[in-house]
Write a protein that holds these residues in place. Structure first.
Motif, PDB file in Angstrom:
ATOM      1  N   PHE A  52       0.811  -1.222   0.000  1.00 54.10           N
ATOM      2  CA  PHE A  52       0.000   0.000   0.000  1.00 54.10           C
ATOM      3  C   PHE A  52       0.846   1.275   0.000  1.00 54.10           C
ATOM      4  O   PHE A  52       0.308   2.381   0.065  1.00 54.10           O
ATOM      5  N   ASN A  53       2.177   1.095  -0.058  1.00 51.89           N
ATOM      6  CA  ASN A  53       3.120   2.200  -0.196  1.00 51.89           C
ATOM      7  C   ASN A  53       3.057   3.192   0.966  1.00 51.89           C
ATOM      8  O   ASN A  53       3.295   4.390   0.799  1.00 51.89           O
ATOM      9  N   ARG A  54       2.719   2.718   2.143  1.00 53.39           N
ATOM     10  CA  ARG A  54       2.798   3.546   3.348  1.00 53.39           C
ATOM     11  C   ARG A  54       2.827   2.612   4.549  1.00 53.39           C
ATOM     12  O   ARG A  54       2.292   1.498   4.499  1.00 53.39           O
ATOM     13  N   TYR A  55       3.454   3.083   5.607  1.00 49.74           N
ATOM     14  CA  TYR A  55       3.609   2.227   6.774  1.00 49.74           C
ATOM     15  C   TYR A  55       2.268   1.974   7.445  1.00 49.74           C
ATOM     16  O   TYR A  55       1.544   2.901   7.809  1.00 49.74           O
ATOM     17  N   LEU A  56       1.946   0.701   7.607  1.00 53.75           N
ATOM     18  CA  LEU A  56       0.734   0.261   8.289  1.00 53.75           C
ATOM     19  C   LEU A  56       1.122  -0.741   9.370  1.00 53.75           C
ATOM     20  O   LEU A  56       0.506  -1.789   9.528  1.00 53.75           O
ATOM     21  N   ILE A  57       2.152  -0.394  10.100  1.00 53.27           N
ATOM     22  CA  ILE A  57       2.708  -1.304  11.102  1.00 53.27           C
ATOM     23  C   ILE A  57       2.198  -0.900  12.480  1.00 53.27           C
ATOM     24  O   ILE A  57       2.353   0.251  12.895  1.00 53.27           O
ATOM     25  N   PRO A  58       1.552  -1.818  13.200  1.00 55.46           N
ATOM     26  CA  PRO A  58       1.036  -1.490  14.542  1.00 55.46           C
ATOM     27  C   PRO A  58       2.134  -0.997  15.478  1.00 55.46           C
ATOM     28  O   PRO A  58       3.306  -1.378  15.356  1.00 55.46           O
ATOM     29  N   LYS A  59       1.722  -0.171  16.418  1.00 51.80           N
ATOM     30  CA  LYS A  59       2.665   0.430  17.352  1.00 51.80           C
ATOM     31  C   LYS A  59       3.427  -0.614  18.140  1.00 51.80           C
ATOM     32  O   LYS A  59       4.630  -0.473  18.388  1.00 51.80           O
ATOM     33  N   PHE A  60       2.754  -1.715  18.543  1.00 47.29           N
ATOM     34  CA  PHE A  60       3.427  -2.714  19.376  1.00 47.29           C
ATOM     35  C   PHE A  60       4.558  -3.418  18.621  1.00 47.29           C
ATOM     36  O   PHE A  60       5.513  -3.888  19.230  1.00 47.29           O
ATOM     37  N   ILE A  61       4.452  -3.476  17.282  1.00 49.78           N
ATOM     38  CA  ILE A  61       5.541  -4.050  16.488  1.00 49.78           C
ATOM     39  C   ILE A  61       6.667  -3.037  16.333  1.00 49.78           C
ATOM     40  O   ILE A  61       7.844  -3.369  16.465  1.00 49.78           O
ATOM     41  N   MET A  62       6.303  -1.784  16.050  1.00 44.78           N
ATOM     42  CA  MET A  62       7.314  -0.738  15.886  1.00 44.78           C
ATOM     43  C   MET A  62       8.146  -0.564  17.158  1.00 44.78           C
ATOM     44  O   MET A  62       9.324  -0.208  17.099  1.00 44.78           O
ATOM     45  N   GLU A  63       7.535  -0.836  18.315  1.00 47.76           N
ATOM     46  CA  GLU A  63       8.239  -0.642  19.583  1.00 47.76           C
ATOM     47  C   GLU A  63       8.835  -1.940  20.124  1.00 47.76           C
ATOM     48  O   GLU A  63       9.394  -1.951  21.222  1.00 47.76           O
ATOM     49  N   TYR A  64       8.717  -3.029  19.356  1.00 44.74           N
ATOM     50  CA  TYR A  64       9.305  -4.309  19.775  1.00 44.74           C
ATOM     51  C   TYR A  64      10.831  -4.181  19.794  1.00 44.74           C
ATOM     52  O   TYR A  64      11.456  -3.820  18.795  1.00 44.74           O
ATOM     53  N   VAL A  65      11.430  -4.425  20.942  1.00 40.86           N
ATOM     54  CA  VAL A  65      12.867  -4.222  21.121  1.00 40.86           C
ATOM     55  C   VAL A  65      13.621  -5.520  20.853  1.00 40.86           C
ATOM     56  O   VAL A  65      13.302  -6.568  21.431  1.00 40.86           O
ATOM     57  N   LEU A  66      14.606  -5.425  19.976  1.00 41.23           N
ATOM     58  CA  LEU A  66      15.497  -6.553  19.709  1.00 41.23           C
ATOM     59  C   LEU A  66      16.752  -6.368  20.561  1.00 41.23           C
ATOM     60  O   LEU A  66      17.476  -5.372  20.391  1.00 41.23           O
ATOM     61  N   PRO A  67      17.034  -7.282  21.512  1.00 40.71           N
ATOM     62  CA  PRO A  67      18.254  -7.161  22.323  1.00 40.71           C
ATOM     63  C   PRO A  67      19.500  -7.163  21.437  1.00 40.71           C
ATOM     64  O   PRO A  67      19.529  -7.831  20.401  1.00 40.71           O
ATOM     65  N   LYS A  68      20.510  -6.436  21.880  1.00 35.84           N
ATOM     66  CA  LYS A  68      21.717  -6.305  21.059  1.00 35.84           C
ATOM     67  C   LYS A  68      22.368  -7.655  20.772  1.00 35.84           C
ATOM     68  O   LYS A  68      22.733  -7.939  19.628  1.00 35.84           O
ATOM     69  N   ASP A  69      22.528  -8.497  21.790  1.00 36.92           N
ATOM     70  CA  ASP A  69      23.191  -9.796  21.583  1.00 36.92           C
ATOM     71  C   ASP A  69      22.431 -10.641  20.573  1.00 36.92           C
ATOM     72  O   ASP A  69      23.031 -11.270  19.689  1.00 36.92           O
ATOM     73  N   THR A  70      21.099 -10.668  20.705  1.00 39.59           N
ATOM     74  CA  THR A  70      20.274 -11.436  19.772  1.00 39.59           C
ATOM     75  C   THR A  70      20.390 -10.882  18.364  1.00 39.59           C
ATOM     76  O   THR A  70      20.553 -11.632  17.397  1.00 39.59           O
ATOM     77  N   LEU A  71      20.317  -9.549  18.248  1.00 34.31           N
ATOM     78  CA  LEU A  71      20.367  -8.923  16.928  1.00 34.31           C
ATOM     79  C   LEU A  71      21.720  -9.134  16.265  1.00 34.31           C
ATOM     80  O   LEU A  71      21.800  -9.363  15.050  1.00 34.31           O
ATOM     81  N   LEU A  72      22.798  -9.087  17.051  1.00 35.00           N
ATOM     82  CA  LEU A  72      24.126  -9.319  16.477  1.00 35.00           C
ATOM     83  C   LEU A  72      24.253 -10.749  15.946  1.00 35.00           C
ATOM     84  O   LEU A  72      24.856 -10.978  14.897  1.00 35.00           O
ATOM     85  N   LYS A  73      23.671 -11.717  16.676  1.00 38.34           N
ATOM     86  CA  LYS A  73      23.679 -13.100  16.187  1.00 38.34           C
ATOM     87  C   LYS A  73      22.926 -13.202  14.860  1.00 38.34           C
ATOM     88  O   LYS A  73      23.380 -13.872  13.920  1.00 38.34           O
ATOM     89  N   ILE A  74      21.770 -12.532  14.790  1.00 39.66           N
ATOM     90  CA  ILE A  74      20.975 -12.578  13.561  1.00 39.66           C
ATOM     91  C   ILE A  74      21.715 -11.903  12.420  1.00 39.66           C
ATOM     92  O   ILE A  74      21.753 -12.412  11.285  1.00 39.66           O
ATOM     93  N   LEU A  75      22.322 -10.735  12.699  1.00 40.84           N
ATOM     94  CA  LEU A  75      23.049 -10.011  11.647  1.00 40.84           C
ATOM     95  C   LEU A  75      24.243 -10.825  11.159  1.00 40.84           C
ATOM     96  O   LEU A  75      24.520 -10.870   9.954  1.00 40.84           O
ATOM     97  N   ASN A  76      24.955 -11.472  12.075  1.00 44.83           N
ATOM     98  CA  ASN A  76      26.073 -12.325  11.666  1.00 44.83           C
ATOM     99  C   ASN A  76      25.581 -13.476  10.797  1.00 44.83           C
ATOM    100  O   ASN A  76      26.218 -13.843   9.802  1.00 44.83           O
ATOM    101  N   GLY A  77      24.439 -14.065  11.183  1.00 41.63           N
ATOM    102  CA  GLY A  77      23.858 -15.128  10.365  1.00 41.63           C
ATOM    103  C   GLY A  77      23.430 -14.629   9.002  1.00 41.63           C
ATOM    104  O   GLY A  77      23.618 -15.304   7.985  1.00 41.63           O
ATOM    105  N   THR A  78      22.859 -13.415   8.968  1.00 46.48           N
ATOM    106  CA  THR A  78      22.442 -12.828   7.693  1.00 46.48           C
ATOM    107  C   THR A  78      23.637 -12.589   6.793  1.00 46.48           C
ATOM    108  O   THR A  78      23.591 -12.873   5.586  1.00 46.48           O
ATOM    109  N   MET A  79      24.728 -12.063   7.373  1.00 50.99           N
ATOM    110  CA  MET A  79      25.930 -11.814   6.577  1.00 50.99           C
ATOM    111  C   MET A  79      26.518 -13.117   6.044  1.00 50.99           C
ATOM    112  O   MET A  79      27.013 -13.167   4.911  1.00 50.99           O
ATOM    113  N   THR A  80      26.445 -14.185   6.850  1.00 51.35           N
ATOM    114  CA  THR A  80      26.919 -15.498   6.393  1.00 51.35           C
ATOM    115  C   THR A  80      26.087 -16.000   5.221  1.00 51.35           C
ATOM    116  O   THR A  80      26.623 -16.468   4.205  1.00 51.35           O
TER     117      THR A  80
END
Length: 213
Positions: A77-105
């Motif tokens: 729909f070419n505009r953000y329709l993301i609920p507030k609870f998703i936008m404010e969902y916090v990804l912990p740094k350690d978890t996110l770094l693991k995911i980013l490393n996996g993505t880069m792999t």
């Protein structure tokens, strides 16, 4: 939601982003800002990665699937329709770094093959909406709480290939995403029709043996 094309390798870009994540983690809203113009789809790529490689994040399929689903709907729909609870969902740094490393792999294995081609599947509003609709559909399948092998990885691979193809206008990757989505849909349909024992029995007649658990 403008989209710009960048010649910078995803893996290099993600490595730079890894260094900018606050120690107390980051929410989806701030992460979108950090990722730039193509942030929504790149986040979908990142959120799909834990289901491709052995990065154990218990209970992640529902929040990650919801994030992918609403980002896909927003792109349609070419505009953000993301609920507030998703936008404010916090990804912990350690978890996110693991995911980013996996993505880069994961990206390191395929990004040298990615380039604009087969543009009939990669450009144009109608085909883009169709591809995004498949991404939304597979994110829904990803969220289903089925204790069955491959019910996370098959949707994850479908999303991964669709997003890469859309981002880089690579019709071959989009086509691979279509094929994987078809396989995923058939697999889930067989589970609902016959149960896991039934699908294992049926596939064994074709020489395909599913893992036991």
């Amino acid at each position: 939601m403008p989209e710009t094309k960048s010649n910078e390798c995803f893996s290099i870009s993600l490595e730079d982003i890894s260094s900018k994540i606050p120690d107390d983690g980051i929410n989806i809203r701030d992460f979108l800002d950090l990722m730039g113009d193509r942030g929504g789809l790149i986040i979908c790529l990142i959120l799909a990665t834990p289901f491709l490689i052995p990065v154990s994040i218990p209970g992640s399929s529902i929040p990650f699937g919801l994030g992918i689903m609403f980002i896909g709907i927003s792109r349609i729909f070419n505009r953000y329709l993301i609920p507030k609870f998703i936008m404010e969902y916090v990804l912990p740094k350690d978890t996110l770094l693991k995911i980013l490393n996996g993505t880069m792999t994961a990206l390191g294995k395929v990004e040298k093959y990615i380039k604009p081609r087969f543009l009939v599947l990669s450009k144009g509003p109608a085909i883009s909406r169709f591809s995004l609709s498949l991404m939304v559909f597979t994110s829904f399948l990803l969220m289903l709480p089925l204790p069955v092998p491959l019910t996370d990885s098959l949707p994850g691979y479908s999303i991964f290939f669709l997003v890469l193809g859309i981002l880089e206008h690579d019709g071959y990757f989009i086509l691979a995403g279509y094929i994987l989505t078809s396989i995923t849909t058939i697999y889930f349909s067989l589970i609902f029709l016959f149960g896991y024992a039934g699908i294992t029995f049926v596939l064994s007649h074709f020489g395909i043996y599913m893992p036991q658990f």
